[in-house]
Design an enzyme around this catalytic site. Sequence first.
Site, short mmCIF file in Angstrom:
data_model
loop_
_atom_site.label_atom_id
_atom_site.label_comp_id
_atom_site.label_asym_id
_atom_site.label_seq_id
_atom_site.Cartn_x
_atom_site.Cartn_y
_atom_site.Cartn_z
CG ASP A 1 -2.11 0.95 0.95
OD1 ASP A 1 -3.13 0.46 0.42
OD2 ASP A 1 -2.01 2.16 1.23
CB THR A 2 1.57 3.73 -2.35
OG1 THR A 2 2.32 2.61 -2.84
CG2 THR A 2 2.39 4.99 -2.53
#
Length: 186
Positions: free
Chosen positions: A65-66
Amino acid sequence: MASSSPRRVELLAQIGITPDQIDPADIDETPLEAEMPARLAQRLASSKAAVVAERHPEDVVLAADTVVAVGRRLLEKPADEAEARRFLKLLSGRNHRVFTGIAVVAEGRTTWRVVDTRVTFKHLSDAEIDAYVATGEWRGKAGGYGIQGRAAAFVQRIVGSHPAVMGLPLFETSNLLYGTGWRPAA
């Protein structure tokens, strides 16, 4: 792989890894109260990996996840063009940080890393912002931009992992996978 991101699949292919299966985790990505950006990236990646690992207990599961942040302010995926414009105006001429959390679950054990990359945007004119928003590249992208597309022209400097800004830090991902004993099929 606990992601439906075509960018992450393409990035894995760069290092010779093809997921056996794509099974996106559908989790609530709402930040917790006062949650710091790096912790959010780690929690979301670990949560996604855990959800998919429950469905595939015999497999090695990779999730990522960013999170994009200006200071403590999170810039999530813009809901509409107006929000994308606001994000780009905020990023214009300044530094921001991209935190990419990765998690691997193998044999019931979770390992994770968070990669912190600093990105500096040039000063953007209203015309540049409008032209970028018109492309639609901002849709579904944390911070309202995709560095692998036209927004690459906005980047003055990057300190850290370019592939992490795209969604998957390859060095760290490879190390986590190999650290579990996983090896690609011959």
